[in-house]
Design a protein around this motif. Structure first.
Motif, PDB file in Angstrom:
ATOM      1  N   GLN A  53      31.222  36.768  43.595  1.00 50.60           N
ATOM      2  CA  GLN A  53      31.811  37.857  42.824  1.00 50.60           C
ATOM      3  C   GLN A  53      33.276  38.088  43.180  1.00 50.60           C
ATOM      4  OE1 GLN A  53      30.794  42.331  42.911  1.00 50.60           O
ATOM      5  NE2 GLN A  53      29.288  41.464  41.519  1.00 50.60           N
ATOM      6  N   SER A  54      34.006  38.593  42.196  1.00 55.30           N
ATOM      7  CA  SER A  54      35.403  38.960  42.398  1.00 55.30           C
ATOM      8  C   SER A  54      35.529  40.479  42.435  1.00 55.30           C
ATOM      9  CB  SER A  54      36.279  38.394  41.278  1.00 55.30           C
ATOM     10  OG  SER A  54      36.289  36.992  41.317  1.00 55.30           O
ATOM     11  N   PHE A  55      36.607  40.967  43.072  1.00 52.19           N
ATOM     12  CA  PHE A  55      36.884  42.402  43.137  1.00 52.19           C
ATOM     13  C   PHE A  55      38.384  42.580  42.972  1.00 52.19           C
ATOM     14  CE2 PHE A  55      37.824  46.244  45.766  1.00 52.19           C
ATOM     15  CZ  PHE A  55      37.194  47.165  44.942  1.00 52.19           C
ATOM     16  N   LEU A  56      38.776  43.471  42.062  1.00 55.81           N
ATOM     17  CA  LEU A  56      40.194  43.626  41.725  1.00 55.81           C
ATOM     18  C   LEU A  56      40.738  42.263  41.282  1.00 55.81           C
ATOM     19  CD1 LEU A  56      41.293  46.085  44.592  1.00 55.81           C
ATOM     20  CD2 LEU A  56      40.648  46.635  42.233  1.00 55.81           C
ATOM     21  N   TRP A  57      41.683  41.669  42.034  1.00 59.04           N
ATOM     22  CA  TRP A  57      42.289  40.405  41.618  1.00 59.04           C
ATOM     23  C   TRP A  57      41.806  39.201  42.435  1.00 59.04           C
ATOM     24  CZ3 TRP A  57      44.656  44.117  44.568  1.00 59.04           C
ATOM     25  CH2 TRP A  57      45.026  43.727  45.850  1.00 59.04           C
TER      26      TRP A  57
END
Length: 243
Positions: free
Chosen positions: A154-158
């Motif tokens: 998963q990604s968070f913000l950038w």
């Protein structure tokens, strides 16, 4: 500040070692619960594990807060006692340096220890308990992220949580420098000169470790640094009259 250096050095050494086995005690007792906790908190934010890490960080810091405030209180009390004891300590230290034989030095050293006891001053720094607690927490967080396919993907913000990120690395280093600088302002004038190099050592170590670590780790540190700035302000307000 010295405790932060010890924590970072210990963490660096431990993270370069082998990962815990999935059926091992450390994985079952810390890594898996942290992974589950991140996912649980993330479920309140549409499955955002980045927000889960932020909330886990806040929870950890809130649990440590009473211990850290108590440590600050004891430190300020000791600083006040040290001021009272300093004339006697200085006199005995000069006598020890001028002593002509080991027997005389031993006798004067015993007198010096009595002065420490008289003013309830410890020449040793005994504030290592927060380090002992934080190190396995950081290790558990690291392995919870890197060994969970859901969190790692998963990604968070950038940024991606499992991949190193230069911007997040610089943010963590900057926030730790700010936190160190604020801590420096609350120190007695007598100790500022010798502690000045520590202003740069902890941010540099944060940046170095973050460069080789998942971006979730500097995310944890960034939130922790913000919390510690609040903690320092609170402890200063509570104990500013203790000398």
């Amino acid at each position: 500040m010295k405790r932060i250096i010890v924590l970072l050095t210990t963490l660096l050494l431990l993270l370069t070692g082998c990962a815990p086995k999935e059926d091992g005690f450390f994985h079952q007792s810390l890594v898996q619960p942290f992974s589950d906790l991140i996912k649980y908190f993330g479920s309140f934010f549409d499955g955002s594990y980045g927000m889960g890490i932020v909330l886990v960080t806040v929870c950890v810091r809130l649990l440590l807060l009473p211990m850290m405030l108590n440590a600050t209180k004891r430190q300020k009390e000791m600083q006040g006692n040290m001021k009272l004891a300093q004339p006697e300590i200085k006199k005995l230290q000069d006598q020890i340096n001028a002593a002509k034989d080991d027997e005389e030095k031993a006798a004067l050293t015993r007198e010096l220890l009595k002065v420490y006891g008289k003013y309830n001053v410890s020449p040793m720094n005994m504030g290592c308990l927060p380090i002992i607690i934080q190190t396995p927490i950081l290790m558990a967080l690291y392995f919870a992220i890197t060994h969970s396919k859901e969190i790692a993907a998963q990604s968070f913000l950038w940024f991606n949580l499992v991949s190193p990120d230069i911007i997040m690395m610089l943010i963590a280093g900057t926030l730790y420098f700010l936190q160190s600088w604020i801590s420096f302002q609350y120190m007695p004038e007598s100790t500022r000169k010798q502690m000045k190099p520590m202003l740069f050592i902890s941010p540099i170590m944060i940046i170095f470790i973050s460069f080789h670590s998942p971006a979730a780790l500097p995310l944890y540190w960034s939130v922790g640094a913000i919390f510690m700035i609040f903690q320092q302000y609170l402890s200063h307000k509570l104990y500013k009259n203790i000398e």
